[in-house]
Design a protein around this motif. Structure first.
Motif, PDB file in Angstrom:
ATOM      1  N   ASP A   1       0.813  -1.227   0.000  1.00 36.52           N
ATOM      2  CA  ASP A   1       0.000   0.000   0.000  1.00 36.52           C
ATOM      3  C   ASP A   1       0.842   1.271   0.000  1.00 36.52           C
ATOM      4  OD1 ASP A   1       0.866   0.227   2.641  1.00 36.52           O
ATOM      5  OD2 ASP A   1      -1.089   0.808   3.384  1.00 36.52           O
ATOM      6  N   ASP A   2       2.160   1.121   0.065  1.00 33.25           N
ATOM      7  CA  ASP A   2       3.011   2.314   0.043  1.00 33.25           C
ATOM      8  C   ASP A   2       3.377   2.723  -1.380  1.00 33.25           C
ATOM      9  OD1 ASP A   2       3.247   2.745   2.851  1.00 33.25           O
ATOM     10  OD2 ASP A   2       4.647   1.079   2.990  1.00 33.25           O
ATOM     11  N   GLY A   3       2.946   1.934  -2.359  1.00 32.87           N
ATOM     12  CA  GLY A   3       3.250   2.234  -3.748  1.00 32.87           C
ATOM     13  C   GLY A   3       4.404   1.397  -4.277  1.00 32.87           C
ATOM     14  N   ILE A   4       4.388   1.193  -5.584  1.00 26.52           N
ATOM     15  CA  ILE A   4       5.297   0.234  -6.233  1.00 26.52           C
ATOM     16  C   ILE A   4       6.767   0.632  -6.104  1.00 26.52           C
ATOM     17  CG2 ILE A   4       5.153   1.275  -8.549  1.00 26.52           C
ATOM     18  CD1 ILE A   4       4.866  -1.746  -9.561  1.00 26.52           C
ATOM     19  N   ASN A   5       7.042   1.918  -5.838  1.00 24.57           N
ATOM     20  CA  ASN A   5       8.432   2.357  -5.724  1.00 24.57           C
ATOM     21  C   ASN A   5       8.961   2.347  -4.287  1.00 24.57           C
ATOM     22  OD1 ASN A   5       9.016   3.072  -8.541  1.00 24.57           O
ATOM     23  ND2 ASN A   5       7.366   4.545  -8.240  1.00 24.57           N
ATOM     24  N   ALA A   6       8.142   1.942  -3.330  1.00 24.79           N
ATOM     25  CA  ALA A   6       8.552   2.007  -1.926  1.00 24.79           C
ATOM     26  C   ALA A   6       9.690   1.021  -1.650  1.00 24.79           C
ATOM     27  CB  ALA A   6       7.366   1.697  -1.024  1.00 24.79           C
ATOM     28  N   PRO A   7      10.651   1.407  -0.825  1.00 27.62           N
ATOM     29  CA  PRO A   7      11.740   0.491  -0.460  1.00 27.62           C
ATOM     30  C   PRO A   7      11.228  -0.826   0.124  1.00 27.62           C
ATOM     31  CG  PRO A   7      12.256   2.720   0.235  1.00 27.62           C
ATOM     32  CD  PRO A   7      10.846   2.756  -0.270  1.00 27.62           C
ATOM     33  N   GLY A   8      10.107  -0.802   0.838  1.00 30.53           N
ATOM     34  CA  GLY A   8       9.575  -2.003   1.471  1.00 30.53           C
ATOM     35  C   GLY A   8       9.187  -3.078   0.475  1.00 30.53           C
ATOM     36  N   ILE A   9       8.539  -2.671  -0.611  1.00 29.74           N
ATOM     37  CA  ILE A   9       8.137  -3.676  -1.612  1.00 29.74           C
ATOM     38  C   ILE A   9       9.364  -4.118  -2.420  1.00 29.74           C
ATOM     39  CG2 ILE A   9       7.412  -2.082  -3.459  1.00 29.74           C
ATOM     40  CD1 ILE A   9       5.077  -4.040  -4.027  1.00 29.74           C
ATOM     41  N   ARG A  10      10.313  -3.245  -2.587  1.00 25.07           N
ATOM     42  CA  ARG A  10      11.568  -3.637  -3.269  1.00 25.07           C
ATOM     43  C   ARG A  10      12.268  -4.735  -2.475  1.00 25.07           C
ATOM     44  NH1 ARG A  10      10.714  -3.497  -7.710  1.00 25.07           N
ATOM     45  NH2 ARG A  10       8.623  -2.785  -7.273  1.00 25.07           N
ATOM     46  N   ALA A  11      12.307  -4.578  -1.147  1.00 26.03           N
ATOM     47  CA  ALA A  11      12.928  -5.604  -0.294  1.00 26.03           C
ATOM     48  C   ALA A  11      12.154  -6.913  -0.390  1.00 26.03           C
ATOM     49  CB  ALA A  11      12.966  -5.106   1.151  1.00 26.03           C
ATOM     50  N   LEU A  12      10.816  -6.807  -0.416  1.00 25.86           N
ATOM     51  CA  LEU A  12       9.985  -8.018  -0.477  1.00 25.86           C
ATOM     52  C   LEU A  12      10.160  -8.749  -1.811  1.00 25.86           C
ATOM     53  CD1 LEU A  12       7.929  -9.620   1.174  1.00 25.86           C
ATOM     54  CD2 LEU A  12       6.107  -8.198   0.228  1.00 25.86           C
ATOM     55  N   VAL A  13      10.242  -7.998  -2.897  1.00 20.85           N
ATOM     56  CA  VAL A  13      10.443  -8.608  -4.223  1.00 20.85           C
ATOM     57  C   VAL A  13      11.772  -9.371  -4.245  1.00 20.85           C
ATOM     58  CG1 VAL A  13      10.928  -8.057  -6.655  1.00 20.85           C
ATOM     59  CG2 VAL A  13       8.991  -6.952  -5.475  1.00 20.85           C
ATOM     60  N   LYS A  14      12.782  -8.766  -3.678  1.00 19.20           N
ATOM     61  CA  LYS A  14      14.115  -9.389  -3.659  1.00 19.20           C
ATOM     62  C   LYS A  14      14.082 -10.728  -2.913  1.00 19.20           C
ATOM     63  CE  LYS A  14      18.824  -8.095  -2.449  1.00 19.20           C
ATOM     64  NZ  LYS A  14      19.569  -7.246  -1.517  1.00 19.20           N
ATOM     65  N   ILE A  15      13.395 -10.742  -1.780  1.00 20.44           N
ATOM     66  CA  ILE A  15      13.282 -11.992  -1.006  1.00 20.44           C
ATOM     67  C   ILE A  15      12.461 -13.020  -1.780  1.00 20.44           C
ATOM     68  CG2 ILE A  15      12.428 -13.035   1.136  1.00 20.44           C
ATOM     69  CD1 ILE A  15      12.741 -10.144   2.395  1.00 20.44           C
ATOM     70  N   MET A  16      11.352 -12.582  -2.367  1.00 21.48           N
ATOM     71  CA  MET A  16      10.459 -13.532  -3.053  1.00 21.48           C
ATOM     72  C   MET A  16      11.105 -14.109  -4.314  1.00 21.48           C
ATOM     73  SD  MET A  16       7.951 -13.939  -1.123  1.00 21.48           S
ATOM     74  CE  MET A  16       8.241 -13.241   0.501  1.00 21.48           C
ATOM     75  N   ASN A  17      11.990 -13.340  -4.953  1.00 19.53           N
ATOM     76  CA  ASN A  17      12.699 -13.863  -6.126  1.00 19.53           C
ATOM     77  C   ASN A  17      13.545 -15.091  -5.781  1.00 19.53           C
ATOM     78  OD1 ASN A  17      11.800 -12.207  -8.228  1.00 19.53           O
ATOM     79  ND2 ASN A  17      13.328 -10.616  -7.801  1.00 19.53           N
ATOM     80  N   THR A  18      13.899 -15.255  -4.511  1.00 18.59           N
ATOM     81  CA  THR A  18      14.682 -16.439  -4.104  1.00 18.59           C
ATOM     82  C   THR A  18      13.781 -17.654  -3.847  1.00 18.59           C
ATOM     83  OG1 THR A  18      14.601 -16.041  -1.708  1.00 18.59           O
ATOM     84  CG2 THR A  18      16.336 -14.912  -2.937  1.00 18.59           C
ATOM     85  N   ILE A  19      12.454 -17.423  -3.880  1.00 17.44           N
ATOM     86  CA  ILE A  19      11.509 -18.503  -3.568  1.00 17.44           C
ATOM     87  C   ILE A  19      10.730 -18.979  -4.795  1.00 17.44           C
ATOM     88  CG2 ILE A  19       9.482 -19.155  -2.183  1.00 17.44           C
ATOM     89  CD1 ILE A  19      10.317 -17.088  -0.096  1.00 17.44           C
ATOM     90  N   GLY A  20      10.336 -18.033  -5.671  1.00 13.26           N
ATOM     91  CA  GLY A  20       9.472 -18.431  -6.774  1.00 13.26           C
ATOM     92  C   GLY A  20       9.438 -17.419  -7.896  1.00 13.26           C
ATOM     93  N   ASP A  21       8.433 -17.574  -8.766  1.00 16.85           N
ATOM     94  CA  ASP A  21       8.221 -16.633  -9.861  1.00 16.85           C
ATOM     95  C   ASP A  21       7.363 -15.488  -9.358  1.00 16.85           C
ATOM     96  OD1 ASP A  21       9.630 -18.172 -11.736  1.00 16.85           O
ATOM     97  OD2 ASP A  21       7.858 -19.438 -12.061  1.00 16.85           O
ATOM     98  N   VAL A  22       7.858 -14.276  -9.487  1.00 15.19           N
ATOM     99  CA  VAL A  22       7.228 -13.125  -8.844  1.00 15.19           C
ATOM    100  C   VAL A  22       6.519 -12.236  -9.869  1.00 15.19           C
ATOM    101  CG1 VAL A  22       7.684 -11.010  -7.547  1.00 15.19           C
ATOM    102  CG2 VAL A  22       8.880 -13.138  -6.947  1.00 15.19           C
ATOM    103  N   VAL A  23       5.242 -11.943  -9.583  1.00 13.69           N
ATOM    104  CA  VAL A  23       4.519 -10.903 -10.325  1.00 13.69           C
ATOM    105  C   VAL A  23       4.087  -9.844  -9.322  1.00 13.69           C
ATOM    106  CG1 VAL A  23       2.534 -10.350 -11.782  1.00 13.69           C
ATOM    107  CG2 VAL A  23       3.722 -12.532 -12.077  1.00 13.69           C
TER     108      VAL A  23
END
Lengths: 263, 263
Positions: free
Chosen positions: A12-34
């Protein structure tokens, strides 16, 4: 070879927020991320959906990585709906929302766009988690929590979640060494005591800014607030059946039909 | 002589909506009424609050009656906060929200501005009820339900409500003669299957309208959806402690701390 899980990421902080960037990075190590996330901050949007306006969604490039990303003009709940119905080729195996900049523990869950996205996915029967770090600043450091976020996500993928339950995960704003571990909790009873900052605009009209002080009304050591204050990551299983089942019998005893005075 | 109760009235369809006019009329027969309601429709706003914008609130005259009325630029939750902190001389004895034009039964409670206002008052410890009529039109007829709305309100004033519980009342769109009475219910399991209506704007860009079909997934005869389909007014005691208490033990059995791989 087993297929990698499909992971829907939003916030909810927007697609450019550091928080979602960190989450994407972690999720890329687990699966296919959209990623399907709001194009602007949506904090405090609660479970708002866009009924009276049009929605735009467009593929964007935010930073390096294998993820596919879409930016959406709507609320977090809109993003999840659009992702599931329009943008994903198949049902995601999990939805993760955040990492929010700021607490969604205790009563904050009610106002939270982060959790509304997770709940929206939960309503669709998709295992779902909202992650929040207790640091409101844009310069928040998400490094301390990456192993915990990964572990919780992997466990939800492994065990699943029952229909109607999503996880509300909050992370204290301390170093990795200081984090004592994960604690399963209940939502603390708390509220915000608002202070409205009253001002006068250049045209002489009163207006207000909403501000407030958070008050924890709950001394329980099994609450999310207690866990966070004591250095634990709190995990609250949260449901969207709001029925207070224990009060149904009492309400029946009021015998409302007897007291209706039909004209 | 006992003082008359102070009744805070709000809604999410806006201060000029026929539903809140009907509610004000009923409440004027019970107590002293203060209205603080949005100046424009806020349906689907969920529990949004206004954090990044200013709030205006001004006294207005809408129609005849002893009530005092304020129109507010914010969301339903904002209205309740502003009313309690800035506009009321004392704590209201009860808060009633609605009468909403359209259902807030089953999963609709999650998206409902009407119920978010009621919940906001509930968080403040004020007994609180959301009322909704299953008629989305502006020409909805609220005459059939006035005795029931009055009775439910009077009973809440008489009995009170436990901390953490508000009532979600939905009224079928049938005549007074057809209404079979009041039924205490649980929230039905249901969801919306969205259909996004995809269009192209004059600049050639895709955009979407959100629309959808409501699907009741719950055959239970103790649900609000069942009651409404069978001619009853549904009353669901609803809580804002979202904790799925029954799942805490199971979550503990995952032993999350054991599986964290700290680098």
């Amino acid at each position: 070879m087993k297929n990698k899980p499909l992971i829907l990421v939003t916030n909810d902080d927007g697609i450019n927020a550091p928080g979602i960037r960190a989450l994407v990075k972690i999720m890329n190590t687990i699966g296919d991320v959209v990623v399907v996330a709001p194009n602007s901050p949506q904090s405090g949007m609660g479970h708002a959906i866009t009924l009276d306006a049009t929605l735009y969604v467009e593929q964007v490039f935010v930073n390096e990585g294998p993820q596919t990303e879409y930016s959406c003009s709507g609320t977090p709940a809109d993003c999840v709906k659009l992702a599931i119905r329009e943008k994903l080729d198949r049902r995601p195996d999990i939805c993760v929302s955040g990492i929010n900049h700021g607490s969604n523990a205790s009563i904050n869950v009610i106002y939270s766009g982060t959790m509304s996205a997770a709940i929206e996915a939960g309503i669709e029967g998709i295992p779902s988690i909202g992650f929040s770090l207790l640091d409101y600043t844009w310069t928040a450091n998400f490094d301390a929590c990456d192993d915990y976020v990964k572990t919780i996500t992997e466990n939800v993928l492994k065990h699943g979640l029952p229909n109607g339950i999503v996880l509300n995960v909050n992370i204290p704003n301390i170093s990795k060494e200081e984090i004592k571990g994960i604690k399963i909790c209940r939502q603390a009873r708390a509220n915000w005591v608002e202070k409205f900052d009253k001002r006068i605009n250049p045209q002489g009209k009163d207006y207000y800014w909403l501000s407030g002080k958070f008050v924890n009304l709950d001394g329980g050591e099994d609450t999310d607030e207690w866990a966070l204050e004591h250095g634990y990551i709190s995990v609250v299983p949260s449901q969207f059946d709001l029925t207070a089942h224990h009060f149904i019998e009492k309400l029946n005893s009021w015998d409302l039909n007897k007291s209706v005075q039909i004209k």
